[in-house]
Design an enzyme around this catalytic site. Structure first.
Site, short mmCIF file in Angstrom:
data_model
loop_
_atom_site.label_atom_id
_atom_site.label_comp_id
_atom_site.label_asym_id
_atom_site.label_seq_id
_atom_site.Cartn_x
_atom_site.Cartn_y
_atom_site.Cartn_z
N ASP A 59 28.15 30.50 -3.62
CA ASP A 59 26.48 30.00 -3.56
C ASP A 59 26.49 29.09 -2.45
OD1 ASP A 59 24.33 31.21 -2.48
OD2 ASP A 59 23.44 31.49 -5.27
N ASP A 93 23.60 37.99 -4.15
CA ASP A 93 23.45 38.60 -3.60
C ASP A 93 23.48 38.84 -2.52
OD1 ASP A 93 22.25 36.27 -1.88
OD2 ASP A 93 21.81 35.57 -2.70
N THR A 116 20.18 32.72 -10.82
CA THR A 116 20.65 34.17 -10.16
C THR A 116 22.72 32.99 -10.87
OG1 THR A 116 19.62 33.19 -7.98
CG2 THR A 116 21.87 34.09 -7.44
N LYS A 160 19.84 41.64 -5.80
CA LYS A 160 19.31 40.48 -6.01
C LYS A 160 18.33 40.77 -5.58
CE LYS A 160 17.73 35.40 -5.57
NZ LYS A 160 18.79 34.41 -5.59
N ASP A 179 0.41 -0.69 -0.04
CA ASP A 179 0.10 -0.13 -0.21
C ASP A 179 1.14 1.30 0.43
OD1 ASP A 179 0.90 -0.46 2.19
OD2 ASP A 179 -0.60 -0.23 3.61
N GLY A 180 1.98 1.31 -0.23
CA GLY A 180 3.17 2.11 -0.54
C GLY A 180 4.00 2.52 0.90
N GLU A 181 3.53 2.24 2.12
CA GLU A 181 3.96 2.53 3.12
C GLU A 181 5.36 1.60 3.78
OE1 GLU A 181 1.33 1.39 6.57
OE2 GLU A 181 -0.18 2.78 6.02
N ARG A 189 15.76 26.78 3.40
CA ARG A 189 15.01 27.81 1.96
C ARG A 189 14.08 29.41 3.23
NH1 ARG A 189 16.06 26.97 -3.42
NH2 ARG A 189 14.98 24.71 -2.77
#
Length: 330
Positions: A230, A176, A238, A205, A38-40, A101
Site C-alpha cells: 500500500d 483494495d 486496511t 474493500k 503571537d504564534g506567527e 488522498r
C-alpha cells in the site's frame, strides 16, 4: 552539469533533509526560522539564491510538534521568499504530500483538496514539485499546473523485502482494487530481485463513513508468503483485515510494505494484534507514534533520502527520471 543545486531543509524535516544532503554530498544551505510571540513566524535564506536552482525539503505530515497546516504554510512562505529573492527555479521536494488522498468528489459538495493545495504552491511561484508515492499519481499530476515529478519508492524496498522472503513461494497483494497497479509494479521489481516469478492478488474493500467492509480475496494465497503493498498506513485497518483474510485462507506468512507510516492513534495496537510478521515502511514520516518494542521487533524502516537525492541530482542535471531504478541496480 550546471552549478551544484542549493538544498534547504526546514527544521521540521531536518533529519530527512540531512540524509538527502549526505547522499548528494552537498552542505545544507543556511536559513533562519524565527518564531514570534503571537504564534506567527518567518523563514529566510541566509545565503544568496539569485539565479540559482533551489530545492526545499519538507515532509508535510502532522508529526514532530507541528501540524500539517503549519508545515504547509511555512513551506509556502519560504518558497515565496526564495522566488522574491531572485531564485531562478524553486522545487519543493516532498517526501510526504499532505491532502493527497482527497483528490476527487465522493459525496455532494466534497472539496477537491489536492487541487487547492496545488493552487497554493502555484500562487507563491513554485516551479516544480517532487513527491514520493502519492495516493493517486494521476490525480497528483493533473492537480498541478507547475512541473511535477512522482517518485515510486518500490525500488528502495525490493532488496530488503526479498532478503526477508528468502526462498518462499510469494504472492503480492493489493489490499483494495484501487491499488492493483501499485502492487503489480512492485511485484515486477520484486520478481527481478528474487530472480523467480511471484503471483498476484487483491482484496475487496469498501469504505463508507469511515467504516471499511468487503471480504472477497482474489488470488491463491495458500502456503505462500504474502506481501501486502500500500502507499501508506493510517489507522491500520486496511492492512490488518487483508492479513487476517490471508491467514484464514492458509497463507504461510504475511508481511506489509508501505512507503508512508502515518500511524494514526490506535494504529500500533491494531497492527500489533494482527498476523503481520514484518512491516516495511519508509522514513518519510517518523514512526514516533509506534511503541518502541513493536517498532524494534516487527517494523523495518527504509531510508529514502538517497532515493530523493538521486532524483534531485538527475533533475538538476536535466536528466530523465524514467530510469531512476537503475540507481538501485534493477
Amino acid at each position: 552539469m550546471p552549478p551544484t543545486p542549493m538544498l534547504f531543509v526546514l527544521e521540521a524535516s531536518r533529519e530527512f533533509g540531512q540524509s538527502v544532503a549526505r547522499a548528494l554530498d552537498v552542505s545544507l544551505s543556511e536559513h533562519e526560522e524565527r518564531e514570534f510571540e503571537d504564534g506567527e513566524h518567518k523563514a529566510r535564506p541566509l545565503v544568496e539564491v539569485r539565479d540559482r536552482d533551489v530545492y526545499v525539503v519538507q515532509s508535510l505530515h502532522g508529526r514532530g510538534g507541528q501540524g500539517v497546516n503549519e508545515k504547509l504554510v511555512r513551506l509556502l512562505f519560504f518558497i515565496g521568499t526564495l522566488k522574491q529573492s531572485g531564485a531562478a527555479r524553486v522545487t519543493a521536494a516532498l517526501p510526504y504530500l499532505c491532502y493527497a488522498r482527497k483528490d476527487r468528489r465522493t459525496k455532494p459538495h466534497d472539496p477537491v483538496t489536492t487541487r487547492y493545495v496545488a493552487m497554493l504552491f502555484e500562487a507563491v511561484g513554485t516551479d516544480g514539485v517532487l513527491a514520493v508515492d502519492v495516493h493517486n499519481p494521476s490525480a497528483f499530476e493533473n492537480a498541478f499546473r507547475c512541473s511535477t515529478e512522482h517518485l515510486e519508492a518500490r525500488h528502495a524496498f525490493a532488496a530488503p523485502v526479498a532478503d526477508f522472503i528468502g526462498g518462499d513461494d510469494t504472492l503480492v497483494l493489493s489490499p483494495d482494487s484501487g491499488g492493483v497497479k501499485r502492487a503489480e509494479r512492485f511485484r515486477e521489481v520484486l520478481e527481478r530481485q528474487l530472480k523467480r516469478p511471484a503471483s498476484n492478488g487483491f482484496m475487496e474493500k469498501k469504505r463508507s463513513g469511515g467504516v471499511v467492509s468487503g471480504e472477497q480475496l482474489v488470488g491463491d494465497v495458500a502456503n505462500k508468503t504474502v506481501v501486502i503493498v500500500d502507499d501508506l498506513i493510517a489507522g491500520g485497518t486496511t492492512l490488518t483485515r487483508a492479513a487476517e483474510a490471508c491467514k484464514k485462507r492458509g497463507a504461510r506468512r504475511m508481511i506489509a510494505v508501505a512507503t508512508h507510516g502515518v500511524f494514526a492513534p490506535g494504529a500500533g495496537d491494531k497492527l500489533s494484534e494482527s498476523p503481520l510478521e514484518r512491516i516495511f515502511i519508509g522514513d518519510t514520516v517518523p514512526p514516533e507514534a509506534l511503541d518502541s518494542q513493536f517498532l524494534a521487533q516487527r517494523v523495518e524502516v527504509i531510508g529514502l533520502g538517497p532515493f530523493v537525492a538521486e532524483a534531485i541530482c538527475r533533475l538538476h542535471g536535466g536528466e530523465s527520471l524514467a530510469d531512476l531504478s537503475q540507481a538501485y541496480g534493477y
